[in-house]
Write an enzyme that holds these catalytic residues in place. Structure first.
Site, short mmCIF file in Angstrom:
data_model
loop_
_atom_site.label_atom_id
_atom_site.label_comp_id
_atom_site.label_asym_id
_atom_site.label_seq_id
_atom_site.Cartn_x
_atom_site.Cartn_y
_atom_site.Cartn_z
N ASP A 237 0.87 -1.17 0.00
CA ASP A 237 0.00 0.00 0.00
C ASP A 237 0.90 1.22 0.00
O ASP A 237 1.41 1.63 1.04
CB ASP A 237 -0.88 -0.06 1.26
CG ASP A 237 -1.85 1.11 1.36
OD1 ASP A 237 -1.72 2.04 0.56
OD2 ASP A 237 -2.70 1.07 2.26
N ASP B 150 -17.80 3.82 -0.36
CA ASP B 150 -16.51 3.57 0.27
C ASP B 150 -16.72 3.28 1.77
O ASP B 150 -17.84 3.03 2.22
CB ASP B 150 -15.60 4.78 0.03
CG ASP B 150 -14.13 4.42 -0.07
OD1 ASP B 150 -13.66 3.61 0.76
OD2 ASP B 150 -13.45 4.94 -0.95
N HIS C 97 -13.35 8.14 -9.61
CA HIS C 97 -13.20 7.99 -8.17
C HIS C 97 -12.40 9.18 -7.65
O HIS C 97 -11.57 9.74 -8.39
CB HIS C 97 -12.49 6.67 -7.85
CG HIS C 97 -12.38 6.38 -6.38
ND1 HIS C 97 -13.40 6.65 -5.49
CD2 HIS C 97 -11.38 5.83 -5.64
CE1 HIS C 97 -13.03 6.27 -4.28
NE2 HIS C 97 -11.81 5.78 -4.34
N ASP D 118 -4.13 4.45 -5.96
CA ASP D 118 -4.34 5.84 -5.56
C ASP D 118 -3.47 6.80 -6.38
O ASP D 118 -2.46 7.31 -5.91
CB ASP D 118 -4.06 5.98 -4.07
CG ASP D 118 -5.00 5.14 -3.24
OD1 ASP D 118 -6.07 4.77 -3.75
OD2 ASP D 118 -4.67 4.84 -2.08
N ARG E 103 -7.50 -4.44 -5.34
CA ARG E 103 -6.31 -3.59 -5.52
C ARG E 103 -5.06 -4.45 -5.63
O ARG E 103 -4.21 -4.20 -6.47
CB ARG E 103 -6.17 -2.59 -4.38
CG ARG E 103 -5.12 -1.53 -4.68
CD ARG E 103 -5.17 -0.38 -3.69
NE ARG E 103 -4.76 -0.76 -2.35
CZ ARG E 103 -4.63 0.10 -1.34
NH1 ARG E 103 -4.92 1.38 -1.52
NH2 ARG E 103 -4.26 -0.30 -0.14
N ASP F 276 -10.51 -3.58 -1.13
CA ASP F 276 -9.40 -2.64 -1.06
C ASP F 276 -8.46 -3.11 0.06
O ASP F 276 -8.77 -4.03 0.81
CB ASP F 276 -9.96 -1.24 -0.75
CG ASP F 276 -8.99 -0.12 -1.07
OD1 ASP F 276 -7.86 -0.42 -1.53
OD2 ASP F 276 -9.35 1.04 -0.85
#
Length: 913
Positions: free
Chosen positions: A252, A398, A645, A587, A571, A511
């Site tokens: 991440d 979300d 998004h 992201d 993801r 996610d």
């Protein structure tokens, strides 16, 4: 969403501080949170081994020929540790090479569940042997095993395709018991390896270290290599001699940088090498942290050694050298021998499966942000699309929709009546996606946590307690998805009586599944965490997200009794993730370079089997200018996964909030996506059947054209459309390369004809996106755009026929109900082929097994680059003929035939006389 690593501070402080940073910062990735190769002890050790004589020798007298493989032992002449080499010839021009310890202290991890079955083998035969080497033959190929130093060469005819350990960089650190805490292992390959840093062992109590493996490959004749996603980098992989290798370790990464080899959310260890004559693939089946070094070389006589007999002019041949390094596991590598790009796709798909055929709504337009506030907000946004006449299929929720970040729940104040909300969407044939992350709030009042704890299904620490980390809910447990019992339990939670408030039009977003652990090393799980059967997290790390998506997809299938196809966005990915749904590039930021890099990122994922890829439209972080947003919609409309998004802290971005002119431009882009849904769906069906990517690099379609090898700002959709998005601010024109000598190309908007190969300078305005239909193709559109794809299901089709220089063209169309498995379980589908030759267009059945009733019909046929005919006649399969109305534009040479009025599933021929 992303995270930053924390330290040993209070939970409240770390979570609040992290969320504040996440929401407010515009700072790029903090590199100090993530390792370089120098900081990764095993990578540093292995990289310090220089190209020289390998300590490994093949013991040719140990050769054992079995029905499925050939085995022989290798010996490390420094430490005398024996290894077992297994070589398999596989059906479809592949070979598998496995190297493991002959007598390990304990078993080493071998990747599970990624291969769809045990690959079928072909006989391997010993076709030659002397005191220094043995030759193995399978099909058109030979494998030459040289004893000292050990190396393997794969040849066909007099061509050397690939060499293993030709530079002597193989390292296999054997398992051993610790002697003491200060000096607990003996160097595996010799004096080049000096030890294991504290960073690698600080959390470990296992009696065996180190465990890394590495192997080098030489690819004579190849200058271009691709794949190994996920990285925010160019399509062609760069040499890494002057910096870090490419890293494969699901992480991440907060506000990731672009154009570097840092690890991102996914890790697919497949590399493709391509030149004008051949394509090869290397599939490194290892789920541990992996680094890939790439260097450019020139194949010389010393490198080839005994292979010189197979090569002409060896000292002039360009070469790419690749080196794979993994922290644990075994060497398990598949060499895919092509020879064409499409052969590689088929070979890889035969091992790991094909892209799941998505439901039709999933390849339509999705509207998302972090977060739509409540049910009224959802209704307002939904109504806004209708008021502005912009189609969309899915609205997303979300993490804020949950009750305190407890997944499988709804906030009782903001979303008190989720079923009513979902039913309102269903009435318009629309869907919703809610987020379900794989970190579970530790809360005795939360049934999901209580069940996982009581069933002992959490990942463990080294001392046997449940592993806890910090994520969105605060203190969280992490389910052990490597455990089939855990995956089965998780799947059951998607049942309508378990996931309260859910209906059949609610789908799922996984996610944070790298897994993301805010206070963990590199924002992920400690490597000494323990999974089922005692395997350490270091062994299985890159599989975690794969298993999460697998379990979620199975849950969606089970809730419908096996009838409905799932949709799950993930993801994190690994090899095989294509079987379970879609991926997005994480992201990103509202910056032009992030728009630009989304193309090679998705192209690389497609090369590695995962066609269903997209990037957040407009960028997740920051606020896009109206121009950037328009350009991103135009680009996103031609990428497989099409979702807008945005970050929690950004201003609202619904398409009608940027002024009337920009709204109309965005609407045009979205509507263009909907008109092309028949083409998208057909391309996805081909991906499902063959493994070929939907969105593909230019060189895949034009493998002999060296001008295409470095292109990553334009690409092909299937074999039919060339797309060159506008990727630069204030652009007044773009360059487009039209490949193929004599190949015809047609601007899809103006129908102007061009001939390849040439580079065009195309003037652009804000309404322009250059797209060209390839001469020789036929595509189907639906030009009556409605508010969602399901509303268009029975609408008529228009066929666009772009003729090639021989005045011929071909195309296909796949139709089913768009959402169930009936296409494969009950053969309920239509698969048509269209061919134009000798001034006649013929519609035929491509697969007679398929049967599907539809009222959809062909309302128009548009033929590009044709003279005005005297008449147009359609002849049905029963023999009936009728004349049709037509219109011919002499300026564009476009013939439009109106109302053939034939069912899209019928056989017929249209004669242009």
């Amino acid at each position: 969403m992303a995270a930053l690593a924390g330290g040993p501070l209070s939970l409240r402080w770390v979570v609040l501080a992290w969320v504040t940073l996440y929401i407010t910062t515009t700072k790029a990735v903090d590199r100090s949170n993530f390792k370089t190769c120098e900081q990764s002890a095993f990578c540093k050790r292995q990289r310090n081994v220089k190209a020289e004589n390998s300590p490994y020798r093949a013991l040719l007298n140990s050769l054992e020929v079995t029905e499925k493989s050939i085995k022989l032992q290798l010996i490390n002449e420094v430490n005398k540790v024996p290894l077992l080499l297994e070589v398999y010839g596989l059906q479809g021009n592949m070979t598998r090479i496995k190297i493991n310890e002959l007598n390990p202290v304990k078993p080493r991890y071998e990747v599970q569940d990624v291969l769809i079955h045990d690959p079928p083998t072909v006989p391997l035969a010993v076709v030659g042997k002397d005191e220094g080497s043995v030759e193995l033959g399978f099909g058109l190929y030979k494998m030459i095993v040289t004893a000292k130093p050990f190396r393997m060469d794969i040849t066909t005819g007099n061509e050397l395709l690939l060499s293993l350990n030709s530079r002597g960089l193989m390292v296999f650190e054997h398992l051993r018991k610790r002697k003491d805490s200060r000096n607990h292992f003996t160097n595996s390959p010799g004096s080049a390896i000096h030890g294991c840093s504290n960073s690698e062992t600080a959390h470990s109590v296992q009696p065996v270290r180190p465990t890394s493996v590495g192997l080098d490959f030489s690819l004579p004749g190849f200058e271009h290599v691709y794949g190994i996603p996920e990285h925010a980098d160019t399509l062609k992989l760069k040499t890494t001699d002057g910096g870090d290798p490419y890293r494969l370790y699901n992480l991440d990464v907060f506000q990731y940088e672009i154009y570097n080899p840092m690890a991102l959310y996914g890790a697919i260890p497949l590399m493709l090498a391509h030149n004008a004559r051949r394509t090869l693939g290397i599939f490194w089946l290892n789920a541990a942290e992996t680094w890939v070094d790439i260097s450019s070389n020139t194949a010389g006589k010393t490198l080839f050694g005994k292979m010189l007999d197979y090569v002409q002019g060896a000292n002039e041949i360009p070469q790419t050298d690749v080196r794979w390094i993994s922290e644990s596991g075994i060497i398990d590598v598949f060499v895919l021998l092509g020879p064409s790009p499409f052969d590689i796709f088929k070979q890889y798909a035969s091992l790991t499966g094909t892209q799941a055929l998505p439901p039709l709504f999933a390849i339509s337009y999705h509207q998302c942000r972090w977060n739509y506030n409540d049910e009224d907000d959802v209704r307002s946004v939904d109504a806004g699309f209708d008021e502005q006449d912009i189609p969309y299929d899915v609205i997303w929720l979300d993490i804020e929709h949950t009750d305190g970040k407890r997944y499988f729940t709804w906030d009782p104040n903001k979303f008190p009546n989720p079923k009513d909300m979902l039913q309102s969407l269903a009435a318009k044939k629309r869907k919703m996606v809610s987020i379900v992350d794989p970190h579970i709030k530790i809360d005795s009042g939360y049934k999901i946590h209580n069940a996982l704890q009581s069933k002992n299904l959490y990942v463990k620490t080294k001392d046997g307690s449940d592993y806890e980390g910090w994520c969105w809910p605060g203190s969280a447990g992490y389910p052990d998805f490597t455990n089939p019992e855990m995956r089965s339990w998780w799947a059951a939670m998607f049942a309508y009586d378990q996931y309260e408030g859910s209906l059949d039009n609610l789908y799922t977003w996984n996610d944070m599944n790298e897994p993301s652990v805010f206070n963990g090393p590199e924002v992920t799980m400690h490597k000494d965490a323990v999974h089922m059967d005692g395997w350490e997290h270091r062994d299985v790390h890159n599989l975690y997200a794969f298993y999460v998506q697998m379990a979620t997809a199975e849950g969606q299938i089970q809730r419908s009794g096996g009838t409905e196809r799932p949709f799950v966005l993930t993801r994190g990915v690994f090899a095989g993730s294509q079987r379970y749904g879609a991926v997005w590039t994480g992201d990103n930021s509202a910056e032009w370079d992030h728009l630009k890099v989304s193309l090679p990122m998705c192209l690389s994922l497609g090369l590695a089997g995962l066609s269903f890829c997209g990037a957040d439209i407009g960028g997740f972080f920051k606020h896009p200018s109206p121009e950037l947003l328009v350009r991103w919609y135009q680009a996103g409309a031609y990428q497989p996964f099409f979702r807008a998004h945005a970050h929690l802290d950004t201003p609202r971005r619904e398409p009608w909030l940027f002024g009337e002119e920009n709204k109309l431009l965005i609407r045009a882009a979205v509507r263009e996506r909907y008109t092309l849904l028949p083409l998208w769906y057909t391309f996805f069906y081909r991906a499902y059947k063959t493994g070929e990517p939907v969105m593909r690099p230019m060189w895949v379609e034009f493998p002999e054209d060296v001008e295409t090898f470095n292109l990553d700002e334009q690409y092909m959709l299937g074999n039919a459309l060339l797309v060159r998005p506008v990727l630069e601010q204030d652009a007044r024109g773009v360059q487009v390369y039209l490949p193929g000598k004599g190949q015809l190309w047609f601007d899809v908007h103006s129908h102007q004809k061009y001939t390849g190969s040439q580079t065009l300078y195309v003037p652009v305005t804000l309404s322009t996106i250059p797209v060209y239909q390839r001469g020789g193709t036929i595509i189907a559109r639906k030009e009556r755009v409605r508010r969602s794809s399901s509303c268009m299901h029975s609408d008529p089709y228009t066929l666009y026929i772009a003729l090639n220089a021989q005045h011929a063209a071909e195309g296909e169309l796949f139709i089913d109900d768009g959402h169930t498995f009936n296409f494969e379980k009950k053969n309920e589908f239509i698969h048509r082929t269209f061919s134009f030759a000798n001034n006649s267009l013929t519609s035929r059945c491509a697969d007679p097994v398929g049967r599907y009733d539809t009222t959809a019909w062909v309302e128009r046929v548009v033929i590009l680059d044709v003279r005005r005919p005297s008449s147009v006649v359609i002849k049905l399969s029963g023999g009936a003929e009728s004349s049709l109305e037509f219109e011919h534009n002499p300026d564009t040479a476009v013939l439009t035939v109106r109302k053939p009025a034939v069912n899209v599933g019928a056989d017929w021929t249209l004669h242009v006389r």
